[in-house]
Write an enzyme that holds these catalytic residues in place. Structure first.
Site, PDB file in Angstrom:
ATOM      1  N   ASP A  33      74.911  45.317  23.871  1.00 28.75           N
ATOM      2  CA  ASP A  33      74.389  46.179  24.734  1.00 28.75           C
ATOM      3  C   ASP A  33      74.822  46.028  26.131  1.00 28.75           C
ATOM      4  O   ASP A  33      75.151  45.260  26.621  1.00 28.75           O
ATOM      5  CB  ASP A  33      72.817  45.604  24.868  1.00 28.75           C
ATOM      6  CG  ASP A  33      71.645  46.742  25.414  1.00 28.75           C
ATOM      7  OD1 ASP A  33      71.953  47.914  25.380  1.00 28.75           O
ATOM      8  OD2 ASP A  33      70.701  46.089  25.722  1.00 28.75           O
ATOM      9  N   SER A  44      71.967  38.907  28.520  1.00 24.41           N
ATOM     10  CA  SER A  44      71.349  38.559  27.416  1.00 24.41           C
ATOM     11  C   SER A  44      71.540  37.073  27.022  1.00 24.41           C
ATOM     12  O   SER A  44      71.259  36.405  28.126  1.00 24.41           O
ATOM     13  CB  SER A  44      71.831  39.308  26.090  1.00 24.41           C
ATOM     14  OG  SER A  44      70.959  39.164  25.000  1.00 24.41           O
ATOM     15  N   HIS A  56      67.399  40.430  28.390  1.00 25.49           N
ATOM     16  CA  HIS A  56      66.926  40.572  27.194  1.00 25.49           C
ATOM     17  C   HIS A  56      65.820  39.287  27.119  1.00 25.49           C
ATOM     18  O   HIS A  56      66.316  38.047  27.312  1.00 25.49           O
ATOM     19  CB  HIS A  56      67.801  40.218  25.915  1.00 25.49           C
ATOM     20  CG  HIS A  56      68.565  41.347  25.908  1.00 25.49           C
ATOM     21  ND1 HIS A  56      69.785  41.781  25.312  1.00 25.49           N
ATOM     22  CD2 HIS A  56      68.442  42.875  26.441  1.00 25.49           C
ATOM     23  CE1 HIS A  56      70.191  42.827  25.179  1.00 25.49           C
ATOM     24  NE2 HIS A  56      69.218  43.749  25.951  1.00 25.49           N
TER      25      HIS A  56
END
Length: 347
Positions: A131, A12, A39
């Site tokens: 995540d 991310s 992401h």
């Protein structure tokens, strides 16, 4: 089940430099398929495959639904789509968001572990929130290998630290050592099954993979995965069921949206913040209006009416200050927006 090894990577905020450095170390004859979830903003065309393609000898492309899994091929999740795998091919879907994300790292990791078990190596890189933790736990429980970037070198250490707290990680190394490690591990992956999941965990995994593929969550049995939580989904306001995984709470709503405890807190806090700013807006607009009405009364010689409006404006201004402080303190309670989603991750 395919015998092709899979390396699944999740990143991310701060993940692109780590991905570029890592892919640059992999040899041209790397014998595994590589799948990446980074992401990125959902509404901006991604240049990430082109950027990563220049990192090393392996071919990098945006994942296409139905493409076969090939050794040495790197596939990157498209914006606003989940990247999953079947037995021998790539699956791209528009399933429900998880941890506010689509694509979701957890969704990719779970789908890889579901069918490919001990042939999977999961890698968690720089990023915020958590995540990837649940998916990496699943990979480990299904007999695969878990690798995490050293938190001290990650640009954002939340994702690596979360994975290290919750998963019995096999390797925690800096990115500069990951390429050689992956090459060594891929060429020595075991052939025997190493699944240590219970029957209930296997059932939950089957349901969650189906949800990510876009199947009907209710029909799959999502409400049977846990107990009613008395909480509602921030996205669709559906009822959430809660269950534990490795001692940590997770949540699913009946339409399929999924949350870890941290991501749910972030969304709930954001909702409180939004409502506080809306209330502040209404109060400030009332202040402006009452001052104008007071000025009008003053201009017409109605000094008593003007004073009444000015006093009420002061009261509303004081209330707005209280609400402003509430909004700002609530904002600090949450984890904040992921910088990777504020602008295109291709910058």
């Amino acid at each position: 089940m395919s015998s092709l090894p899979l390396v699944v990577m999740g990143a991310s905020a701060g993940g692109i430099p780590a991905l570029r450095a890592l892919l640059g170390q992999l040899p041209a004859d790397f014998p595994a398929a590589v799948l990446i979830v980074q992401h990125i903003a959902p509404d901006v065309p991604s240049l990430l495959p082109e950027i990563l393609d220049r990192s090393g000898p392996l071919s990098v492309r945006q994942a296409v639904d139905g493409d076969p899994l090939r050794p040495g091929q790197v596939s990157v999740a498209p914006p606003n789509q989940h990247l999953l795998v079947d037995e021998n091919r790539i699956v791209v879907t528009h399933g429900p968001r998880e941890n506010r994300m689509r694509p979701s790292i957890d969704a990719l990791f779970r789908s890889a572990a579901y069918l490919h078990r001990e042939r999977v190596i999961g890698v968690v890189l720089s990023g915020l929130l958590d995540d990837g933790t649940s998916g990496l736990y699943t990979i480990k429980r299904r007999g695969g290998v878990a690798i995490v970037q050293s938190p001290e070198e990650a640009q954002f250490d939340s994702m690596p630290l979360s994975a290290l707290r919750e998963v019995e990680v096999d390797h925690c190394v800096p990115v500069t050592r990951m390429g050689a490690l992956l090459d060594e591990l891929v060429r020595a992956l075991p052939q025997a099954e190493g699944n240590t999941m219970s029957e209930a965990e296997d059932r939950r995994l089957e349901v969650e993979v189906g949800i990510s593929r876009g199947e009907n969550a209710m029909a799959l049995g999502v409400t049977e995965l846990g107990e009613p939580s008395l909480l509602t989904c921030p996205e669709c306001q559906g009822a959430l069921v809660q269950f534990e995984e490795a001692g940590r709470l997770r949540f699913r709503c009946h339409t399929g949206h999924g949350y870890s405890g941290s991501s749910l807190l972030s969304e709930v806090t954001k909702g409180v913040e939004d409502k506080a700013y809306q209330m502040m807006r209404v109060l400030e607009e009332s202040v402006m209006l009452m001052r104008r009405l007071g000025a009008q009364c003053e201009g017409q010689g109605d000094l008593l009416g003007a004073e009444n409006y000015y006093n009420k404006a002061q009261e509303a201004e004081a209330r707005a200050s209280v609400v402003r402080a509430l909004a700002q303190s609530t904002e600090r309670l949450g984890y904040g927006a992921d910088p990777a989603l504020r602008t295109s991750a291709d910058d």
